[in-house]
Design a protein around this motif. Structure first.
Motif, short mmCIF file in Angstrom:
data_model
loop_
_atom_site.label_atom_id
_atom_site.label_comp_id
_atom_site.label_asym_id
_atom_site.label_seq_id
_atom_site.Cartn_x
_atom_site.Cartn_y
_atom_site.Cartn_z
N GLU A 251 0.81 -1.35 -0.02
CA GLU A 251 -0.13 -0.03 -0.21
C GLU A 251 0.98 1.13 -0.07
O GLU A 251 0.56 2.33 -0.55
N THR A 252 2.18 1.07 0.55
CA THR A 252 2.77 2.38 0.70
C THR A 252 3.63 2.51 -0.57
O THR A 252 4.26 3.83 -0.53
N GLY A 253 3.87 1.58 -1.15
CA GLY A 253 4.81 1.62 -2.47
C GLY A 253 6.48 1.46 -1.91
O GLY A 253 7.31 1.34 -2.93
N LYS A 254 6.46 0.88 -0.72
CA LYS A 254 7.75 0.57 -0.36
C LYS A 254 7.88 -1.13 0.26
O LYS A 254 6.66 -1.45 0.56
N PRO A 255 8.73 -1.70 0.34
CA PRO A 255 8.93 -3.07 0.78
C PRO A 255 8.44 -3.31 2.25
O PRO A 255 8.44 -2.47 2.98
N LEU A 256 7.80 -4.43 2.53
CA LEU A 256 7.69 -5.14 3.57
C LEU A 256 8.37 -6.26 3.77
O LEU A 256 8.39 -7.29 2.91
N LEU A 257 8.84 -6.55 5.10
CA LEU A 257 9.80 -7.67 5.30
C LEU A 257 9.37 -8.39 6.59
O LEU A 257 9.16 -7.58 7.75
N ALA A 258 8.75 -9.50 6.70
CA ALA A 258 8.24 -10.16 7.87
C ALA A 258 9.03 -11.34 8.13
O ALA A 258 9.54 -12.17 7.41
N GLN A 419 22.29 -19.65 7.16
CA GLN A 419 21.14 -19.04 7.20
C GLN A 419 20.66 -18.59 5.91
O GLN A 419 21.33 -18.35 4.99
N ASN A 420 19.27 -18.62 5.57
CA ASN A 420 18.62 -17.78 4.67
C ASN A 420 18.43 -16.37 5.31
O ASN A 420 17.61 -16.13 6.11
N VAL A 421 18.91 -15.48 4.86
CA VAL A 421 18.90 -14.21 5.26
C VAL A 421 17.73 -13.20 4.18
O VAL A 421 18.52 -12.97 3.18
N GLY A 422 16.87 -12.86 4.85
CA GLY A 422 15.93 -11.96 3.86
C GLY A 422 16.33 -10.50 4.23
O GLY A 422 16.51 -10.06 5.58
N VAL A 423 16.60 -9.54 3.38
CA VAL A 423 17.01 -8.26 3.54
C VAL A 423 15.93 -7.16 2.62
O VAL A 423 15.60 -7.85 1.57
N ALA A 424 15.64 -6.09 2.94
CA ALA A 424 14.97 -5.16 2.26
C ALA A 424 15.60 -3.76 2.87
O ALA A 424 16.03 -3.69 4.00
N ASP A 425 15.47 -2.76 1.89
CA ASP A 425 16.11 -1.49 2.26
C ASP A 425 15.18 -0.45 1.77
O ASP A 425 14.15 -0.67 1.11
N THR A 426 15.45 0.92 2.37
CA THR A 426 14.43 1.82 2.17
C THR A 426 14.57 2.44 0.59
O THR A 426 13.67 3.16 0.27
N ALA A 427 15.54 2.09 -0.25
CA ALA A 427 15.71 2.28 -1.58
C ALA A 427 14.66 1.68 -2.24
O ALA A 427 14.33 1.73 -3.44
N GLY A 428 14.13 0.50 -1.87
CA GLY A 428 13.08 -0.25 -2.38
C GLY A 428 13.61 -1.73 -2.78
O GLY A 428 12.48 -2.48 -3.44
N HIS A 429 14.57 -2.09 -2.40
CA HIS A 429 14.98 -3.38 -2.94
C HIS A 429 14.72 -4.39 -1.90
O HIS A 429 14.51 -4.35 -0.55
N ILE A 430 14.51 -5.78 -2.41
CA ILE A 430 14.32 -7.00 -1.54
C ILE A 430 15.17 -8.02 -1.91
O ILE A 430 15.69 -8.13 -3.04
N GLY A 431 15.73 -9.09 -1.15
CA GLY A 431 16.31 -10.08 -1.25
C GLY A 431 16.53 -11.21 -0.46
O GLY A 431 16.14 -10.89 0.70
#
Length: 772
Positions: A251-258, A419-431
């Protein structure tokens, strides 16, 4: 009668005095969360404001002062937990507990985790060493100022100073618990003594034309004794969920990481929440008492979380010991490295140990009271037991990362556990990045290996696999729930011990909708209790033709059920009890004395009922038993068992009555009379296969349905505004029984109700200032 009255009154008075003494003891150990304290260590004043949940907001002038303050608040609220941890890992519990912990100490001394932690400090960067030192100074400042220790430690005298190596002990223990394939190797070896190759392939989802693994010449009794000797602290305790959505789907246009890591439920909680504010960044999330780093969280620009990869990063090697006390290796006889150690025992005689180390690692068969086979020993090789481990540097670099690429680079130092490390940043990337070491070898590490077999020898570490990296996928989502991150992990040398895809499938089902997601949607998904496992297997079970009226009623209830493992429903309890008894009916006779060492997966059970029906026939009887008979028998037994445990009226059976979180203090909960004060047992939803994971020990006859393993921490990081991120934690921040924050978060956690750790602490607040 008058004398009897005096005696009873005296006894009552003594009881009141004892109770008052205990309460006073606990009260005097309570920390001071307000005012000022002058201490050696900080370079400038540090403000520590605790919000209404007891979460500290640490405002420090620099990174070292922040580490000092975190050490101080960890010690204030959880020092007993920290002390028990370092004694456990060092193999020194018996010094304060007595003979009851000798076997645990023997096992830990054999592994040498404490020694590895001491060596590991020297391998870290100067920055990491400095922060470990600053943290230790903060802990020791509290020890020096505290007049009364927590109740668990009153008989120990003044604690020893905290050392940087004590921090790495926590890391070593966590790596050991999350690198457990070696325990499974023993269980599989034991089953290979009684099952056919075809049955083994059925049981462990291995292809018929897959790699053949020869059985090592391991003495069966030695395997049995080793498996029985593994202490609970070394048992597998893993699973987790992580997923991320790109801004195009929010909804915000930025990533969500759970992220919600699943570990053994403990009291106090493994995690401790904190917000740490420094001039260059703000770090918020889950810390671990004893450690100066935020393990899971965000730093204002980058958010990260983890799940266990479950790759095969450990092997057992069977050593043939020669008559002159050496062992045979691929390149000929070798000498053991030996060391002598002494376990001091409170109230008992010291226990002297001669411990051996091989080319492959510590000789864990030395942890047994006696070796069960002459001329044979078993060594453990593990990524968790490497002296050059630099994982602490990797976590520190993650804390400083300003982008997803910097976070990815930090993971080069993250070596154990994998480990599987999930990452998101404020620039909009997810990995999603897989980090950690897995050995390079020419053969499958599925069974214990003969030390003289060159195909099983470790040949360094596998290079990073590019297929294990996902960055900004076109789908706009990333999901891992301990399922395999690639299609062919066994062929790539990563093993075959990944979780079934039940949780991952349910997460994908909920995420793959056209609606734009919010952080609250992600928190709701973390509490989802629809079991895709039930939806897969229940139709097979419902093919049963009922033999009794009670069976018919139970089948009707299950047929109308939607598969939600809700605490207020009876169907989850009926299904789980039926499943439990069905496992025993199908597999117990085949497994023999190994029953209970391996829990067959749902897919294996479904195949046994539909394709591999020979599993249903009891081999030791001349009659041929059928799967429909097993289904009927197990349902009968389940309903009778539930009636004995929860009463004869099935309409009053509830999942929540049986399925309570078993949150109990490891020591104080066992003391008669006061033990109940150190148990917190809220009713919980979910089971082993739901997104809201709440695992039971189904083969435990005493407590088969209790919730013992799940998400003690849940977080949803909102990259549009990280101060709006959502958190949940079981229990509370404090380990002190009289604190209002001992268990104040438990109900909200069980109900899936999150909160924020925003810019300003929610009141009422208390502020403690640490002045140099």
């Amino acid at each position: 009668m008058r004398i009897l009255g005096w005696i009873l009154a005296g006894l009552f008075g003594l009881a009141l005095v004892a109770v008052a003494g205990v309460v006073t003891m606990f009260w005097l150990a309570m920390p001071n969360h307000a005012g000022e304290v002058k201490l050696d260590g900080p370079s400038a004043p540090i403000a520590i404001t605790r919000d209404k949940r007891g979460i500290p907001y640490i405002r420090a002038a620099n990174e070292a002062d922040a580490a000092f303050a975190l050490g101080y608040v960890h010690a204030q609220d959880r020092f007993a937990q920290m002390e028990i941890m370092r004694r456990l890992v060092a193999g020194r519990l018996s010094e304060v507990v007595g003979a009851a912990t000798i076997e645990s100490d023997r096992f830990m001394r054999t592994l040498g985790l404490g020694r590895l932690a001491e060596e590991g400090v020297k391998n870290l960067s100067a920055d990491a060493q400095a922060l470990l030192g600053a943290y230790a100074k903060g802990v020791n400042a509290w020890i020096g100022n505290q007049r009364v220790m927590p109740a668990e430690l009153l008989l120990n005298g003044t604690p020893e100073p905290w050392q940087p190596a004590n921090t790495l002990m926590w890391a070593r223990l966590m790596a050991l618990q999350l690198t457990w394939n070696w325990r499974d190797e023993l269980a599989r070896f034991r089953l290979a003594q009684v099952l056919s190759p075809d049955q083994l392939r059925d049981l462990f989802d291995r292809e018929a034309d897959g790699p053949h693994v020869p059985l090592a010449a391991l003495d069966p009794d030695l395997a049995k004794n080793l498996l029985a000797a593994i202490p609970p602290e070394a048992e597998p305790r893993s699973a987790s969920n992580i997923w991320a959505l790109a801004g195009s789907r929010t909804e915000t246009g930025k990533p969500l990481l759970a992220n919600d890591p699943h570990l053994a439920l403990t009291l106090p909680n493994l995690w401790y929440l904190a917000r740490i504010e420094m001039p260059d960044r703000v770090v918020v999330g889950a810390t671990a008492p004893g450690v100066p780093f935020t393990i899971l969280g965000h730093n204002g620009r980058v958010a990260w979380g983890m799940t266990t990869t479950q790759a095969d990063a450990a092997d057992l090697f069977v050593l043939q010991v020669t008559s002159d006390g050496r062992y045979l290796s691929v390149d000929g006889p070798r000498d053991f490295i030996k060391r002598e150690e002494v376990i001091m025992v409170k109230g008992g005689e010291p226990v002297r140990l001669t411990l051996r180390e091989s080319l492959h690692g510590p000789v864990i068969s030395d942890s047994l009271k006696r070796v069960a086979a002459e001329g044979q020993a078993v060594a453990l090789a593990s990524a968790a037991l490497q002296a050059d481990d630099r994982t602490a540097d990797g976590i520190l670099r993650m804390l400083r990362a300003r982008s997803i690429e910097e976070a990815r680079a930090a993971l080069a130092d993250f070596q154990a556990p994998m480990q599987n490390v999930g990452v998101a940043d404020t620039a909009g990337h997810i990995g999603l990045f897989v980090s950690g070491r897995v050995p390079a070898r020419d053969s499958d590490g599925w069974m214990p290996a003969q030390a003289t077999d060159p195909a099983r020898a470790w040949k360094g570490w596998r290079a990073a696999d590019p297929d294990f990296t996902v960055l900004d996928p076109p789908s706009g989502r990333i999901i891992n729930a301990n399922n395999t991150p690639v299609a062919d992990p066994l062929a790539r040398g990563y093993g075959n011990d990944f979780d079934p895809s039940y949780r991952a499938r349910r997460i994908a089902e909920k995420l793959d909708t056209p609606r734009k997601a919010t952080a609250r949607d992600m928190a709701a998904l973390q509490s989802d209790v629809v079991s895709t496992m039930v939806k897969d297997v229940l139709p097979i079970l419902l093919k049963l033709t009922p033999r009794t009226e009670a069976n018919a009623r139970a089948l009707d209830r299950l047929a109308a059920w939607d598969g939600e493992m809700r605490r207020d429903r009876g169907e989850p309890l009926i299904f789980t009890a039926w499943w439990r008894h069905l496992l025993h009916a199908i597999f117990a006779d085949e497994f023999g004395e190994s029953w209970g060492e391996v829990l067959p997966r749902p897919g294996v059970v479904a195949r046994a009922l539909t394709e591999r029906t020979s599993w249903c026939d009891v081999q030791r009887t001349p009659a041929i038993e059928t799967c429909p008979e097993k289904l009927a028998q197990s349902l009968d037994e389940a309903l009778k068992d539930l009636a004995l445990r929860y009463g004869p009226n099935p309409d009053k059976w509830r999942w929540g009555t049986a399925h309570r979180a078993r949150l109990a203090h490891p020591l104080l909960s066992r003391i008669p009379g006061v033990g109940l004060l150190f148990k917190v047992e809220p009713e919980t939803d979910g089971d082993n296969w739901t997104v809201n994971r709440a695992q039971s020990r189904l083969l435990d006859n005493f407590d088969p349905y209790g919730d013992v393993h799940g998400a003690g921490y849940r977080a949803v990081y909102d990259l549009a505004d990280l101060d709006r991120s959502l958190f949940q934690m079981s229990l509370g921040q404090s380990g002190h029984r009289l604190s209002p924050h001992f268990s104040d978060l438990a109900r909200a956690w069980a109900d899936g109700t999150p909160f924020v750790i925003g810019k300003e602490p929610e009141g009422p607040t208390m502020t403690l200032t640490l002045r140099p």
